[in-house]
Each structure stands twice: as C-alpha cells, then as structure tokens.
Design a protein around this motif. Structure first.
Motif, PDB file in Angstrom:
ATOM      1  N   PRO A 194       9.503  -6.703   2.416  1.00  0.00           N
ATOM      2  CA  PRO A 194       9.109  -5.585   1.730  1.00  0.00           C
ATOM      3  C   PRO A 194      10.045  -4.694   1.263  1.00  0.00           C
ATOM      4  O   PRO A 194       9.643  -3.464   0.630  1.00  0.00           O
ATOM      5  N   TRP A 195      11.108  -4.581   1.908  1.00  0.00           N
ATOM      6  CA  TRP A 195      12.021  -3.436   2.012  1.00  0.00           C
ATOM      7  C   TRP A 195      13.049  -3.349   0.933  1.00  0.00           C
ATOM      8  O   TRP A 195      13.628  -4.532   0.705  1.00  0.00           O
TER       9      TRP A 195
ATOM     10  N   PHE B 149       4.278   5.049  -6.945  1.00  0.00           N
ATOM     11  CA  PHE B 149       3.917   5.225  -5.690  1.00  0.00           C
ATOM     12  C   PHE B 149       2.543   4.948  -5.520  1.00  0.00           C
ATOM     13  O   PHE B 149       1.481   5.440  -6.155  1.00  0.00           O
ATOM     14  N   ALA B 150       2.189   4.631  -4.354  1.00  0.00           N
ATOM     15  CA  ALA B 150       0.774   4.219  -3.889  1.00  0.00           C
ATOM     16  C   ALA B 150       0.019   5.516  -3.601  1.00  0.00           C
ATOM     17  O   ALA B 150       0.644   6.423  -3.158  1.00  0.00           O
ATOM     18  N   PRO B 151      -1.447   5.579  -3.553  1.00  0.00           N
ATOM     19  CA  PRO B 151      -1.830   6.933  -3.351  1.00  0.00           C
ATOM     20  C   PRO B 151      -1.896   7.101  -1.872  1.00  0.00           C
ATOM     21  O   PRO B 151      -1.667   8.298  -1.550  1.00  0.00           O
ATOM     22  N   GLU B 152      -1.501   6.206  -1.020  1.00  0.00           N
ATOM     23  CA  GLU B 152      -1.313   6.725   0.375  1.00  0.00           C
ATOM     24  C   GLU B 152       0.161   6.678   0.566  1.00  0.00           C
ATOM     25  O   GLU B 152       0.497   6.527   2.116  1.00  0.00           O
TER      26      GLU B 152
ATOM     27  N   GLU C 281      13.673  -8.733  -6.203  1.00  0.00           N
ATOM     28  CA  GLU C 281      14.460  -7.992  -7.632  1.00  0.00           C
ATOM     29  C   GLU C 281      13.309  -7.365  -8.142  1.00  0.00           C
ATOM     30  O   GLU C 281      13.790  -6.176  -8.917  1.00  0.00           O
ATOM     31  N   ALA C 282      12.264  -7.400  -8.214  1.00  0.00           N
ATOM     32  CA  ALA C 282      11.156  -6.552  -8.722  1.00  0.00           C
ATOM     33  C   ALA C 282      11.107  -5.254  -8.096  1.00  0.00           C
ATOM     34  O   ALA C 282      11.137  -4.234  -8.672  1.00  0.00           O
TER      35      ALA C 282
ATOM     36  N   ASN D 117       2.462  -4.920  -3.011  1.00  0.00           N
ATOM     37  CA  ASN D 117       1.915  -5.091  -4.172  1.00  0.00           C
ATOM     38  C   ASN D 117       2.284  -4.286  -5.489  1.00  0.00           C
ATOM     39  O   ASN D 117       1.387  -3.823  -6.148  1.00  0.00           O
ATOM     40  N   GLY D 118       3.465  -4.239  -5.393  1.00  0.00           N
ATOM     41  CA  GLY D 118       4.218  -3.717  -6.620  1.00  0.00           C
ATOM     42  C   GLY D 118       4.187  -1.892  -6.481  1.00  0.00           C
ATOM     43  O   GLY D 118       4.494  -1.445  -7.550  1.00  0.00           O
ATOM     44  N   LEU D 119       3.756  -1.409  -5.417  1.00  0.00           N
ATOM     45  CA  LEU D 119       3.825   0.258  -5.218  1.00  0.00           C
ATOM     46  C   LEU D 119       4.797   0.371  -4.088  1.00  0.00           C
ATOM     47  O   LEU D 119       4.677  -0.369  -3.055  1.00  0.00           O
ATOM     48  N   VAL D 120       5.158   1.742  -4.114  1.00  0.00           N
ATOM     49  CA  VAL D 120       5.636   2.032  -2.739  1.00  0.00           C
ATOM     50  C   VAL D 120       4.781   2.647  -2.019  1.00  0.00           C
ATOM     51  O   VAL D 120       4.207   3.675  -2.248  1.00  0.00           O
ATOM     52  N   VAL D 121       4.814   2.200  -0.715  1.00  0.00           N
ATOM     53  CA  VAL D 121       3.849   2.811   0.248  1.00  0.00           C
ATOM     54  C   VAL D 121       4.618   3.657   1.436  1.00  0.00           C
ATOM     55  O   VAL D 121       4.178   4.304   2.069  1.00  0.00           O
TER      56      VAL D 121
END
Length: 155
Positions: A79-80, A37-40, A11-12, A117-121
């Motif tokens: 994670p998707w 968004f993640a740095p990578e 949900e998050a 971890n809460g960021l889009v990779v």
C-alpha cells in the motif's frame, strides 16, 4: 490479490501522488485534497485530515509564487508509494521567519504515502528546508543548492 491486480493498485497509487503534486502543489487546487486524503489522514503521525495538506499547500504557495513541484522517481510496495520530487518557486512571502527576497529557489524531497481504498491515510516525508534557507540567505551572486546543470537565474 493477483500480481496483476496488485500492480494495477500500485500504478493507481502512483497516479494519486502525481495528481496531488500537480493539482494541489503546482496548481493550488486545495479542493482536490478532499478527494485524495482520508478523513483520518495522518501527517507524520498526527491526525490532520484533508485540512492538513490544504494548510501546507496554502502556506507554501503564499511564500513562493509560481510554485512548481515535479515528481521524479516513484517506487511502490504494497500500500506504500514513495515519490522523489523537486520544488521551484520565487520567494514572495515570509518563509521560516525570512522576509521575501524575490529569489528563485530549488529543492527536493521524498514523500512516503500509505494508500487504502484509493485514499491517502498516512504521509511521512522529508523536504530539504535547509537548502531553501541557504538559498534565501546566500550573498549576492550564484545561489547555492541548484540541481545539476541548472544555472541560477537572478535579476
């Protein structure tokens, strides 16, 4: 992770996607990308970091005034998160080599994000650019490619 914990993460992840569509795409708040968004971050396999989504939003908002992106169906697995979305705006700047037409456009796409971890990779997406171009190149009269029940609004 428990089923309840996984459901909360999913949900998050959905909320994170809706936040970017609202804050980034619809409102033009590019700074939100640094929190989403993640740095990578990878866009279609290319490492672009948060600067990639910022560039995408900036260029589309320069081409389409009043750009509005709304999320429809969202589905998650692990994670998707997949989001089906619609986009609307008025063509006021160059897009795909086409000079501004003043036409309103409607199109749709599907975005698939991997969140850690809460960021889009990672982002894999498909947007119906051909539908937009067809609307911009259409002769005078009804504009093709509108969604069901949507009348083409022309001046």
């Amino acid at each position: 992770m428990s089923a309840q914990g996984e459901a909360g993460v999913q949900e998050a992840n959905k909320a994170l996607a809706r936040r970017w569509f609202d804050e980034g795409w619809s409102r033009g708040n590019l700074q939100a990308a640094d929190q989403i968004f993640a740095p990578e971050f990878l866009l279609n396999g290319e490492r672009v970091g948060p600067a990639g989504p910022k560039r995408s939003v900036w260029s589309r908002r320069a081409a389409f005034a009043g750009l509005r992106v709304d999320v429809g169906l969202q589905v998650t697995e692990g994670p998707w998160v997949a989001s089906w979305y619609t986009a609307r705006g008025t063509h006021v700047g160059e897009f795909a080599g086409l000079a501004p037409t003043g036409r309103e456009i409607f199109s749709e796409g599907i975005q698939l994000w991997r969140v850690e971890n809460g960021l889009v990779v990672e982002d894999r997406n498909v947007f119906d650019t051909r539908r937009v171009i067809a609307q911009l190149l259409a002769p005078d009269g009804p504009v093709p490619g509108r969604g069901p029940g949507e009348a083409a609004r022309r001046e």
